[in-house]
Scaffold this motif. Structure first.
Motif, short mmCIF file in Angstrom:
data_model
loop_
_atom_site.label_atom_id
_atom_site.label_comp_id
_atom_site.label_asym_id
_atom_site.label_seq_id
_atom_site.Cartn_x
_atom_site.Cartn_y
_atom_site.Cartn_z
N UNK A 183 0.76 -1.59 0.17
CA UNK A 183 0.01 -0.11 -0.01
C UNK A 183 0.91 0.88 -0.37
N UNK A 184 0.50 2.58 -0.61
CA UNK A 184 1.02 3.34 -0.61
C UNK A 184 0.33 4.72 -0.93
N UNK A 185 0.10 5.11 0.40
CA UNK A 185 -0.49 6.28 0.73
C UNK A 185 0.02 7.46 0.36
N UNK A 186 -0.79 8.84 -0.53
CA UNK A 186 -0.23 9.70 -1.09
C UNK A 186 -1.41 11.15 -0.64
N UNK A 187 -0.75 12.12 -0.56
CA UNK A 187 -2.07 13.43 -1.06
C UNK A 187 -1.52 13.87 0.46
N UNK A 188 -0.93 14.17 1.50
CA UNK A 188 -1.21 14.48 3.00
C UNK A 188 0.23 15.83 1.86
N UNK A 189 -0.22 16.77 3.10
CA UNK A 189 1.20 17.83 3.40
C UNK A 189 0.19 19.12 4.48
#
Length: 113
Positions: free
Chosen positions: A4-10
């Motif tokens: 799993x690879x989460x993204x979109x944070x910041x």
């Protein structure tokens, strides 16, 4: 093994929005309910939103009305849209196939006041 690879944070100002994505290898999404969890510094990991294989959803009270979880079984991706962000939403966000031991590295969300 499923990854799993989460993204979109910041970093975002209070009141802003983010759309988190979780891409998975394999076909786990078609069979599993998926959850978004978060863990703030010094706190336990908590469930934020949940979507089952039929698309039925549940939300924690803390994000109800502000969050939307969705899934794309063709792209093997689950999303979490968070609106009207608050400083207390600051945490590392993880997606998790329910009933498995698989966790991604997470994506950091920081909300400034």
């Amino acid at each position: 093994q499923v990854q799993l690879v989460e993204s979109g944070g910041g970093l975002v100002q209070a009141g802003g929005s983010l759309r988190l994505s979780c891409a998975a290898s394999g076909s786990i999404f078609s069979a599993n309910a998926m959850g978004w969890f978060r863990q703030a510094a010094g706190k336990q990991r908590e469930l934020v939103a949940f979507i089952d294989s039929y698309g039925r959803t549940q939300y924690a009270d803390s994000v109800k009305g502000r969050g939307t979880i969705s899934r794309d079984n063709i792209k093997n991706t689950v999303y979490l849209q968070l609106n009207s962000l608050k400083p207390e939403d600051t945490a590392v966000y993880y997606c998790h196939p329910v009933g498995t031991s698989t966790w991604g590295p997470g994506t950091q969300v920081t909300v400034s006041s």
